[in-house]
Design an enzyme around this catalytic site. Structure first.
Site, mmCIF file in Angstrom:
data_model
loop_
_atom_site.group_PDB
_atom_site.id
_atom_site.type_symbol
_atom_site.label_atom_id
_atom_site.label_comp_id
_atom_site.label_asym_id
_atom_site.label_seq_id
_atom_site.Cartn_x
_atom_site.Cartn_y
_atom_site.Cartn_z
ATOM 1 N N CYS A 62 0.888 -1.160 0.000
ATOM 2 C CA CYS A 62 0.000 0.000 0.000
ATOM 3 C C CYS A 62 0.926 1.210 0.000
ATOM 4 C CB CYS A 62 -0.939 -0.032 1.211
ATOM 5 S SG CYS A 62 -0.077 -0.020 2.798
ATOM 6 N N ARG A 63 0.470 2.360 0.430
ATOM 7 C CA ARG A 63 1.348 3.535 0.391
ATOM 8 C C ARG A 63 2.430 3.482 1.460
ATOM 9 N NH1 ARG A 63 2.133 8.022 2.960
ATOM 10 N NH2 ARG A 63 0.234 7.870 4.165
#
Length: 173
Positions: free
Chosen positions: A63-64
């Site tokens: 994810c980020r």
């Protein structure tokens, strides 16, 4: 809990063809910035459409920042039958390690960032106008606060729905 891989270890597995990288963010986040070669598989769609990982390969989830994958390890482990890992530090960790990232600065900011900017701007404007012009403008800040509280409780964000209709967020053919 799925084991974590450092960006370098993940890059090595990917280069050797021993793993597939899945980005679990939403399409608007992915469009702006993602790991080169990552496959977009939003978290919300995984249960309805299980992953197909080639035999002999591991699944790596990102994810980020790594927070979303860490919070959803159980769900992620349930959608693969073989080995699975999470990328330590997510996309931010990957980029900090100097590994290739695809960036599209022309893609709109992620919708939730747009909501944060709009809400923050409205609150600041309401407070500023309330102090400088008339106390009735404090109602703007109160209205935005009530809207954010409602969004948190119900999962429905009217501001996000409104911003999604903005011209810069429209998908072009």
């Amino acid at each position: 809990m799925l084991p974590q891989l450092t960006p370098k270890d993940a890059a090595d597995l990917l280069a050797q063809g021993r793993a597939v990288l899945f980005d679990i963010r939403d399409p608007d986040e992915f469009a702006r910035r993602h790991v080169k070669g990552a496959h977009l598989r939003p978290l919300a769609t995984l249960a309805a459409d299980p992953l197909q990982v080639p035999a002999g390969q591991a699944a790596i989830f990102t994810c980020r920042s790594g927070m979303r994958t860490a919070a959803n390890c159980e769900r992620l482990a349930a959608v693969v039958s073989g080995p699975a890992y999470v990328l330590d530090g997510g996309l931010d960790g990957w980029a900090a390690a100097g590994l290739p990232v695809v960036e599209n600065r022309k893609a709109p900011l992620e919708l939730m960032r747009q909501v944060q900017i709009a809400a923050g701007g409205l609150v600041l404007a309401g407070v500023g106008l309330g102090l400088a012009v008339h106390p009735g403008f404090f109602g703007i800040a109160a209205f935005v606060g009530a809207g954010l509280t409602f969004a948190g409780v119900t999962g429905f964000c009217g501001m996000a729905r409104l911003l999604a209709l903005a011209p810069w967020n429209r998908v072009t053919a």
